[in-house]
Design a protein around this motif. Structure first.
Motif, short mmCIF file in Angstrom:
data_model
loop_
_atom_site.label_atom_id
_atom_site.label_comp_id
_atom_site.label_asym_id
_atom_site.label_seq_id
_atom_site.Cartn_x
_atom_site.Cartn_y
_atom_site.Cartn_z
N GLU A 48 0.84 -1.21 0.00
CA GLU A 48 0.00 0.00 0.00
C GLU A 48 0.87 1.25 0.00
O GLU A 48 0.47 2.27 0.58
CB GLU A 48 -0.87 0.04 1.28
CG GLU A 48 -1.64 -1.21 1.59
CD GLU A 48 -2.96 -1.28 0.84
OE1 GLU A 48 -3.44 -0.21 0.42
OE2 GLU A 48 -3.48 -2.39 0.65
N ALA A 53 6.69 3.39 2.75
CA ALA A 53 5.94 2.18 3.06
C ALA A 53 4.84 2.54 4.06
O ALA A 53 5.03 3.44 4.88
CB ALA A 53 6.88 1.13 3.66
N CYS A 54 3.70 1.83 4.00
CA CYS A 54 2.56 2.24 4.84
C CYS A 54 2.77 1.89 6.31
O CYS A 54 2.25 2.57 7.20
CB CYS A 54 1.27 1.61 4.32
SG CYS A 54 1.12 -0.15 4.70
N CYS A 57 0.42 -2.69 6.40
CA CYS A 57 -0.01 -3.86 5.62
C CYS A 57 0.74 -5.11 6.10
O CYS A 57 1.66 -5.03 6.91
CB CYS A 57 0.22 -3.63 4.13
SG CYS A 57 1.94 -3.66 3.64
ZN LIG Z 1 2.82 -1.47 3.82
#
Ligand SMILES: [Zn+2]
Length: 321
Positions: A48, A53-54, A57
């Motif tokens: 995502e 980076a989110c 996830c």
């Molecule tokens: Zn992520």
């Protein structure tokens, strides 16, 4: 978050149309290369990802737990050498399909730890890229790598921080430091905020104070060599030699240019200018050479009595006055 001095590079990295098969991040120590690579790897694995980076996830969680099956660290446990067996393990890892449908990543944080045979084994993987895999390689000394390795990677030169970026970084982390202390830390770390942080944690400012006071008193014959060597015992011998060598090279530089800006670190600039008037260039070069030779003995542990070497170093410095 990415360090401010890496922002431009970061934007370029994440906005590529196609990712390369292998990247070589290089530049001197203390630029934050590994930090950048860790963020890049996280973003490549994240399902995502936005700019970063989110973090939430499944891929991000597995990575944070050090449990992601599609990333392989090509490193040695004892910081000595990366064995050929470790490279073979990596080849096996790359030959399997990804568990989570994304990239398979290899991170090598210390490419210079490959020996001849492990470097050659790695070369094979660079020549014949396996599927959707990306190798992220990091080197502090690109000049010591096999040219065939370098030529097969996309080379990423990691930028230095500007003085202001470096100073801001330190202000943010250590709000109690004075402007003078920050300036001094950045001088001692050659403008690397990460190295400056490390040095600060080793009480470098205190050690530097003992050194500069000691050198001034030594030149005025207010302290003898053995006593000063005793006071300096807590500092790393190599660092002290570097300081002595830097002092002499600053004296030479000032003597040759007579420019106040070239009189080096501020805490010894008066001493530097004074000693430039007392010595001729030949004498200075000869002392410089001797200090280099003494330092080599410490680096190669040829002489196991660092105290004695330290005293010989101080004797050379005293002879300047
Ligand atoms: Zn992520």
């Amino acid at each position: 978050m990415i360090h401010p001095w890496q922002q431009q590079l970061w934007t370029k990295l994440i906005n590529q149309h196609h990712y390369g098969h292998a990247y070589l991040f290089y530049g001197v120590k203390g630029l934050g290369k590994r930090h950048l690579v860790a963020h890049f790897a996280a973003r490549l694995l994240c399902s995502e990802a936005g700019e970063y980076a989110c973090g939430t996830c499944k891929n991000c969680k597995l990575l944070a737990a050090n449990n992601h099956p599609d990333i392989f660290y090509l490193d040695s446990l004892d910081d000595k050498e990366i064995s050929i067996d470790k490279v073979r393990e990596m080849v096996t890892f790359l030959s399997q399909t990804a568990n989570y449908d994304g990239y398979k990543l290899v991170i090598c944080n210390q490419l210079n730890l490959l020996n001849r045979s492990s470097a050659n084994a790695l070369l094979k993987s660079l020549e014949e890229p396996a599927g959707k895999s990306i190798l992220l390689l990091v080197s502090d000394e690109i000049s010591n790598l096999l040219p065939t390795i370098i030529s097969r990677c996309q080379k990423i030169s990691c930028p230095r921080a500007s003085y202001q970026q470096a100073a801001d970084y330190l202000y943010m982390r250590f709000p109690n430091l004075s402007a003078t202390e920050i300036k001094q830390l950045l001088e001692l770390s050659h403008n690397s905020p990460l190295l400056a942080t490390e040095l600060l944690q080793q009480n470098i400012l205190e050690q530097r104070q003992i050194w500069t006071d000691g050198i001034k008193r030594l030149l005025k014959r207010q302290i003898n060599i053995v006593d000063l060597a005793g006071k300096l015992q807590k500092s790393s011998a190599i660092m002290l030699f570097n300081w002595a060598i830097e002092l002499v090279s600053n004296i030479i530089r000032y003597k040759l240019s007579a420019d106040d800006k070239s009189s080096g670190a501020e805490d010894l600039s008066v001493v530097t200018r004074y000693l430039a008037t007392k010595n001729n260039v030949d004498e200075l070069f000869s002392i410089y050479q001797k200090l280099l030779m003494l330092r080599a003995k410490i680096v190669h542990r040829a002489n196991l009595n660092p105290q004695l070497l330290l005293e010989s170093m101080l004797l050379r410095v005293q002879s300047l006055g």
